[in-house]
Motif scaffolding. Structure first.
Motif, PDB file in Angstrom:
ATOM      1  N   SER A  28       0.816  -1.215   0.000  1.00  0.00           N
ATOM      2  CA  SER A  28       0.000   0.000   0.000  1.00  0.00           C
ATOM      3  C   SER A  28       0.853   1.271   0.000  1.00  0.00           C
ATOM      4  N   ALA A  29       2.157   1.137   0.196  1.00  0.00           N
ATOM      5  CA  ALA A  29       3.039   2.308   0.200  1.00  0.00           C
ATOM      6  C   ALA A  29       3.386   2.796  -1.204  1.00  0.00           C
ATOM      7  N   PHE A  30       3.119   1.992  -2.219  1.00  0.00           N
ATOM      8  CA  PHE A  30       3.433   2.429  -3.588  1.00  0.00           C
ATOM      9  C   PHE A  30       2.667   3.705  -3.907  1.00  0.00           C
ATOM     10  N   GLN A  31       3.389   4.682  -4.492  1.00  0.00           N
ATOM     11  CA  GLN A  31       2.774   5.963  -4.817  1.00  0.00           C
ATOM     12  C   GLN A  31       2.935   6.309  -6.305  1.00  0.00           C
ATOM     13  N   TYR A  32       4.055   5.903  -6.897  1.00  0.00           N
ATOM     14  CA  TYR A  32       4.275   6.162  -8.318  1.00  0.00           C
ATOM     15  C   TYR A  32       4.034   4.879  -9.091  1.00  0.00           C
ATOM     16  N   PHE A  33       3.294   5.002 -10.184  1.00  0.00           N
ATOM     17  CA  PHE A  33       2.924   3.837 -10.982  1.00  0.00           C
ATOM     18  C   PHE A  33       3.283   4.114 -12.429  1.00  0.00           C
ATOM     19  N   MET A  34       4.008   3.190 -13.026  1.00  0.00           N
ATOM     20  CA  MET A  34       4.526   3.409 -14.366  1.00  0.00           C
ATOM     21  C   MET A  34       4.192   2.250 -15.288  1.00  0.00           C
ATOM     22  N   TRP A  35       4.138   2.552 -16.555  1.00  0.00           N
ATOM     23  CA  TRP A  35       4.012   1.530 -17.590  1.00  0.00           C
ATOM     24  C   TRP A  35       5.168   1.665 -18.559  1.00  0.00           C
ATOM     25  N   TYR A  36       5.842   0.527 -18.782  1.00  0.00           N
ATOM     26  CA  TYR A  36       6.928   0.475 -19.745  1.00  0.00           C
ATOM     27  C   TYR A  36       6.505  -0.438 -20.896  1.00  0.00           C
ATOM     28  N   ARG A  37       7.044  -0.136 -22.081  1.00  0.00           N
ATOM     29  CA  ARG A  37       6.840  -0.980 -23.246  1.00  0.00           C
ATOM     30  C   ARG A  37       8.202  -1.522 -23.660  1.00  0.00           C
ATOM     31  N   GLN A  38       8.240  -2.817 -23.961  1.00  0.00           N
ATOM     32  CA  GLN A  38       9.498  -3.450 -24.360  1.00  0.00           C
ATOM     33  C   GLN A  38       9.298  -4.230 -25.647  1.00  0.00           C
ATOM     34  N   TYR A  39       9.951  -3.749 -26.703  1.00  0.00           N
ATOM     35  CA  TYR A  39       9.940  -4.483 -27.964  1.00  0.00           C
ATOM     36  C   TYR A  39      10.968  -5.601 -27.899  1.00  0.00           C
ATOM     37  N   SER A  40      10.783  -6.579 -28.766  1.00  0.00           N
ATOM     38  CA  SER A  40      11.673  -7.730 -28.780  1.00  0.00           C
ATOM     39  C   SER A  40      13.122  -7.289 -28.978  1.00  0.00           C
ATOM     40  N   ARG A  41      14.001  -7.822 -28.153  1.00  0.00           N
ATOM     41  CA  ARG A  41      15.439  -7.556 -28.239  1.00  0.00           C
ATOM     42  C   ARG A  41      15.791  -6.095 -27.958  1.00  0.00           C
ATOM     43  N   LYS A  42      14.914  -5.410 -27.223  1.00  0.00           N
ATOM     44  CA  LYS A  42      15.192  -4.019 -26.832  1.00  0.00           C
ATOM     45  C   LYS A  42      15.008  -3.879 -25.322  1.00  0.00           C
ATOM     46  N   GLY A  43      15.502  -2.783 -24.780  1.00  0.00           N
ATOM     47  CA  GLY A  43      15.234  -2.490 -23.384  1.00  0.00           C
ATOM     48  C   GLY A  43      13.880  -1.827 -23.220  1.00  0.00           C
ATOM     49  N   PRO A  44      13.304  -1.861 -22.016  1.00  0.00           N
ATOM     50  CA  PRO A  44      12.017  -1.194 -21.775  1.00  0.00           C
ATOM     51  C   PRO A  44      12.114   0.317 -21.966  1.00  0.00           C
ATOM     52  N   LEU A  47       6.378   4.522 -20.966  1.00  0.00           N
ATOM     53  CA  LEU A  47       5.205   5.013 -21.699  1.00  0.00           C
ATOM     54  C   LEU A  47       4.506   6.129 -20.931  1.00  0.00           C
ATOM     55  N   MET A  48       4.162   5.835 -19.674  1.00  0.00           N
ATOM     56  CA  MET A  48       3.401   6.786 -18.875  1.00  0.00           C
ATOM     57  C   MET A  48       3.668   6.531 -17.404  1.00  0.00           C
ATOM     58  N   TYR A  49       3.463   7.562 -16.611  1.00  0.00           N
ATOM     59  CA  TYR A  49       3.460   7.341 -15.174  1.00  0.00           C
ATOM     60  C   TYR A  49       2.382   8.190 -14.518  1.00  0.00           C
ATOM     61  N   THR A  50       1.882   7.725 -13.393  1.00  0.00           N
ATOM     62  CA  THR A  50       0.892   8.462 -12.620  1.00  0.00           C
ATOM     63  C   THR A  50       1.317   8.465 -11.159  1.00  0.00           C
ATOM     64  N   TYR A  51       0.892   9.504 -10.481  1.00  0.00           N
ATOM     65  CA  TYR A  51       1.200   9.629  -9.065  1.00  0.00           C
ATOM     66  C   TYR A  51      -0.091   9.453  -8.283  1.00  0.00           C
ATOM     67  N   SER A  52      -0.086   8.546  -7.328  1.00  0.00           N
ATOM     68  CA  SER A  52      -1.238   8.255  -6.483  1.00  0.00           C
ATOM     69  C   SER A  52      -2.405   7.785  -7.349  1.00  0.00           C
ATOM     70  N   SER A  53      -3.622   8.106  -6.987  1.00  0.00           N
ATOM     71  CA  SER A  53      -4.777   7.608  -7.725  1.00  0.00           C
ATOM     72  C   SER A  53      -5.162   8.536  -8.865  1.00  0.00           C
ATOM     73  N   GLY A  54      -6.000   8.006  -9.770  1.00  0.00           N
ATOM     74  CA  GLY A  54      -6.523   8.848 -10.832  1.00  0.00           C
ATOM     75  C   GLY A  54      -6.188   8.319 -12.203  1.00  0.00           C
ATOM     76  N   ASN A  55      -6.555   9.120 -13.194  1.00  0.00           N
ATOM     77  CA  ASN A  55      -6.343   8.768 -14.593  1.00  0.00           C
ATOM     78  C   ASN A  55      -5.376   9.721 -15.241  1.00  0.00           C
ATOM     79  N   LYS A  56      -4.710   9.220 -16.275  1.00  0.00           N
ATOM     80  CA  LYS A  56      -3.846  10.063 -17.088  1.00  0.00           C
ATOM     81  C   LYS A  56      -3.955   9.599 -18.521  1.00  0.00           C
ATOM     82  N   GLU A  57      -4.110  10.542 -19.431  1.00  0.00           N
ATOM     83  CA  GLU A  57      -4.296  10.200 -20.839  1.00  0.00           C
ATOM     84  C   GLU A  57      -3.177  10.792 -21.666  1.00  0.00           C
ATOM     85  N   ASP A  58      -2.700  10.009 -22.641  1.00  0.00           N
ATOM     86  CA  ASP A  58      -1.673  10.490 -23.551  1.00  0.00           C
ATOM     87  C   ASP A  58      -1.940   9.852 -24.908  1.00  0.00           C
TER      88      ASP A  58
END
Lengths: 117, 116
Positions: A28-44, A47-58
């Protein structure tokens, strides 16, 4: 039990579909939430990050955080073949009471997504 | 696009050999990380550094060692490779993050290591 759980898929959808990717977590201590995309044979790549609750659009991507349920989602609208990749969620918790310092990232195992034409 | 490089990209080596995986970044980031990633598994942090002459072990126990003599360079060394070391190794870096910003990590392309 892992701190972060992510359905590994694989997930296969037709072009133009709406994709929903999800992670659940136990810390429950997590505050920053991120999404990474990783293509084959590449590093992550972040994509996006959010702080605490809520929505973020890009563009075609929307990230949602529901801290009460310890559940985060990434939605991809009008999915394209170029979206085919592994999607990783990642989270970070503060390391001090003031929340001014954040610790290391904890990753989910990734969901393999294929968008076919 | 992130300027972080890893060499070699692929390495097949015999048991008992000493190997060094190279990681360099040209962004001047003070923080650098090494992760291990196996297929279908999450990234596990094995080492990190918050600056020159600073190194710490991560969450996953590893027989590898790291050094940080220069800001831009963070090599990882295995003194005696074993088949259990077969994995993908990812290097990452992140800039200083003020209070209101997350520490975004930039990843290199990875080194796929196979120990026979």
């Amino acid at each position: 039990q892992k701190e972060v759980e992510q359905d590994p898929g694989p997930l296969s959808v037709p072009e133009g579909a709406i994709v929903s990717l999800n992670c659940t977590y136990s810390n429950s201590a997590f505050q920053y939430f991120m999404w990474y995309r990783q293509y084959s044979r590449k590093g992550p790549e972040l994509l996006m990050y959010t702080y605490s609750s809520g929505n973020k659009e890009d563009g075609r991507f929307t990230a949602q955080v529901d801290k009460s349920s310890k559940y985060i989602s990434l939605f991809i609208r009008d999915s394209q073949p170029s979206d085919s990749a592994t999607y990783l969620c990642a989270m970070s918790a503060p390391t001090n009471a003031g929340g001014t310092s954040y610790g290391k990232l904890t990753f989910g195992q990734g969901t393999i997504l294929t968008v076919h034409p | 696009e992130a300027d972080i490089y890893q060499t070699p990209r692929y390495l097949v080596i015999g048991t008992g050999k000493k190997i060094t995986l190279e990681c360099s970044q040209t962004m001047g980031h003070d923080k650098m990380y090494w992760y291990q990633q196996d297929p279908g598994m999450e990234l596990h942090l094995i080492h990190y550094s918050y600056g020159v002459n600073s190194t710490e072990k991560g969450d996953l126990s590893s027989e590898s060692t790291v050094s940080r003599i220069r800001t831009e360079h963070f090599p990882l060394t295995l003194e005696s490779a074993r088949p259990s070391h077969t994995s993908q190794y990812l290097c990452a870096s992140s800039p200083y993050a003020p209070l209101d910003r997350v520490r975004e990590q930039y990843f290199g392309p990875g080194t796929r290591l196979t120990v026979t």
